[in-house]
Design a protein around this motif. Structure first.
Motif, PDB file in Angstrom:
ATOM      1  N   UNK A   1       1.878   5.134   7.102  1.00 49.51           N
ATOM      2  CA  UNK A   1       0.590   5.796   7.277  1.00 49.51           C
ATOM      3  C   UNK A   1      -0.518   4.776   7.013  1.00 49.51           C
ATOM      4  N   UNK A   2      -1.751   5.216   7.121  1.00 51.25           N
ATOM      5  CA  UNK A   2      -2.868   4.273   7.047  1.00 51.25           C
ATOM      6  C   UNK A   2      -2.925   3.542   5.709  1.00 51.25           C
ATOM      7  N   UNK A   3      -2.649   4.268   4.623  1.00 52.28           N
ATOM      8  CA  UNK A   3      -2.664   3.633   3.306  1.00 52.28           C
ATOM      9  C   UNK A   3      -1.582   2.582   3.161  1.00 52.28           C
ATOM     10  N   UNK A   4      -0.383   2.909   3.616  1.00 46.53           N
ATOM     11  CA  UNK A   4       0.723   1.967   3.530  1.00 46.53           C
ATOM     12  C   UNK A   4       0.493   0.770   4.440  1.00 46.53           C
ATOM     13  N   UNK A   5      -0.077   1.034   5.621  1.00 46.42           N
ATOM     14  CA  UNK A   5      -0.352  -0.052   6.563  1.00 46.42           C
ATOM     15  C   UNK A   5      -1.378  -1.018   5.980  1.00 46.42           C
ATOM     16  N   UNK A   6      -2.416  -0.456   5.378  1.00 55.74           N
ATOM     17  CA  UNK A   6      -3.442  -1.310   4.770  1.00 55.74           C
ATOM     18  C   UNK A   6      -2.843  -2.163   3.650  1.00 55.74           C
ATOM     19  N   UNK A   7      -2.054  -1.576   2.797  1.00 57.39           N
ATOM     20  CA  UNK A   7      -1.472  -2.315   1.677  1.00 57.39           C
ATOM     21  C   UNK A   7      -0.527  -3.407   2.152  1.00 57.39           C
ATOM     22  N   UNK A   8       0.194  -3.134   3.241  1.00 59.72           N
ATOM     23  CA  UNK A   8       1.228  -4.061   3.682  1.00 59.72           C
ATOM     24  C   UNK A   8       0.720  -5.184   4.566  1.00 59.72           C
ATOM     25  N   UNK A   9      -0.266  -4.897   5.429  1.00 63.76           N
ATOM     26  CA  UNK A   9      -0.587  -5.903   6.453  1.00 63.76           C
ATOM     27  C   UNK A   9      -2.032  -6.380   6.489  1.00 63.76           C
ATOM     28  N   UNK A  10      -2.965  -5.702   5.810  1.00 60.32           N
ATOM     29  CA  UNK A  10      -4.372  -6.071   5.974  1.00 60.32           C
ATOM     30  C   UNK A  10      -4.668  -7.539   5.638  1.00 60.32           C
ATOM     31  N   UNK A  11      -4.206  -8.064   4.494  1.00 58.13           N
ATOM     32  CA  UNK A  11      -4.505  -9.479   4.217  1.00 58.13           C
ATOM     33  C   UNK A  11      -3.955 -10.412   5.289  1.00 58.13           C
ATOM     34  N   UNK A  12      -2.738 -10.154   5.747  1.00 59.21           N
ATOM     35  CA  UNK A  12      -2.125 -10.989   6.783  1.00 59.21           C
ATOM     36  C   UNK A  12      -2.892 -10.866   8.101  1.00 59.21           C
ATOM     37  N   UNK A  13      -3.310  -9.667   8.436  1.00 56.87           N
ATOM     38  CA  UNK A  13      -4.092  -9.442   9.652  1.00 56.87           C
ATOM     39  C   UNK A  13      -5.405 -10.216   9.594  1.00 56.87           C
ATOM     40  N   UNK A  14      -6.118 -10.127   8.483  1.00 59.20           N
ATOM     41  CA  UNK A  14      -7.402 -10.813   8.342  1.00 59.20           C
ATOM     42  C   UNK A  14      -7.215 -12.327   8.426  1.00 59.20           C
ATOM     43  N   UNK A  15      -6.163 -12.836   7.795  1.00 58.65           N
ATOM     44  CA  UNK A  15      -5.895 -14.275   7.836  1.00 58.65           C
ATOM     45  C   UNK A  15      -5.575 -14.719   9.260  1.00 58.65           C
ATOM     46  N   UNK A  16      -4.805 -13.922   9.985  1.00 60.22           N
ATOM     47  CA  UNK A  16      -4.456 -14.258  11.364  1.00 60.22           C
ATOM     48  C   UNK A  16      -5.697 -14.306  12.241  1.00 60.22           C
ATOM     49  N   UNK A  17      -6.564 -13.305  12.132  1.00 57.73           N
ATOM     50  CA  UNK A  17      -7.794 -13.286  12.929  1.00 57.73           C
ATOM     51  C   UNK A  17      -8.684 -14.475  12.577  1.00 57.73           C
TER      52      UNK A  17
END
Length: 248
Positions: free
Chosen positions: A221-237
């Motif tokens: 869900x959105x909470x789990x997705x944020x906890x798991x991937x947000x830092x990696x997503x931001x670093x990739x972008x």
């Protein structure tokens, strides 16, 4: 790499941020003013730097021209591809890349999970502006007039119970997105998926694209997705942005 070449590169990056005096360049390099001057003179002679009327040094017109030519050799998709695949491999969800093209935001690349459900998103097709995370991640950082022009043809049609159908409410969502630096799609087009998206900038600092990670809610869900991937997503972008020439 030789010390002189390393110093020349350092100088170009330094003066690219703002015009600098000979003394400032020397202090930045940790060398005597005369050493800084020799390199500055060589860069100026080659057109990669230029001396301004007030005595400060800035990027040369030849360097700007070379950068423009080089952009034709490195398309967004080419630069981003490997980073998108790496992100997809680490997170195990679907990764999208969408780019601003004229008056549309279009999907230009997609990485499907190896062992998961493949989500529908056709490369080359425009995104749904009022629901897609990648659209919000781009629109939030455009000048207000440009964003309004893109949204002028948006019907704000409801697709799910969480679709934002009011233009004023949607602009508030864009304000929130800009403030926090990333966007959300909370099941707004398909109620069984959600996604996070981050902006991609070009060499001038303008947002020209966005990367997103989309997951089935049953898996994250959105909470789990944020906890798991947000830092990696931001670093990739951010990594893609830097390879396009952006400097924070």
């Amino acid at each position: 790499m030789s010390q002189t070449v390393r110093r020349a590169i350092d100088i170009l990056e330094f003066v690219a941020r703002a015009p600098r005096t000979q003394t400032e360049v020397g202090e930045h390099l940790g060398v005597h003013r005369s050493t800084a001057l020799r390199i500055l003179e060589s860069l100026t002679e080659g057109g990669l730097a230029r001396r301004l009327p007030d005595g400060r040094y800035a990027v040369g017109h030849r360097l700007a021209g070379l950068a423009h030519l080089a952009q034709e050799q490195f398309g967004l998709k080419d630069i981003a591809g490997e980073h998108l695949r790496s992100l997809g491999g680490r997170c195990g969800h679907t990764v999208h890349l969408a780019a601003l093209e004229g008056d549309r935001i279009v999907y230009v690349d997609k990485v499907d999970p190896v062992d998961g459900v493949r989500l529908y998103a056709q490369i080359g097709r425009p995104v749904t502006l009022h629901t897609a995370g990648v659209a919000k991640a781009v629109l939030a950082f455009l000048p207000r007039e440009r964003a309004d022009a893109l949204l002028a043809g948006c019907d704000f049609a409801p697709h799910t119970g969480t679709t934002v159908t009011d233009p004023a409410a949607y602009r508030a969502v864009l304000d929130e997105t800009r403030a926090r630096g990333w966007a959300v799609d909370d099941g707004e087009y398909e109620d069984y998926v959600n996604c996070l998206a981050a902006p991609v900038r070009d060499s001038g600092g303008d947002v020209v694209a966005a990367v997103s990670v989309t997951a089935l809610k049953a898996r994250a869900d959105l909470g789990a997705l944020r906890a798991a991937v947000l830092p990696d997503l931001m670093t990739t972008a951010e990594t893609i942005s830097k390879e396009l020439g952006w400097r924070p």
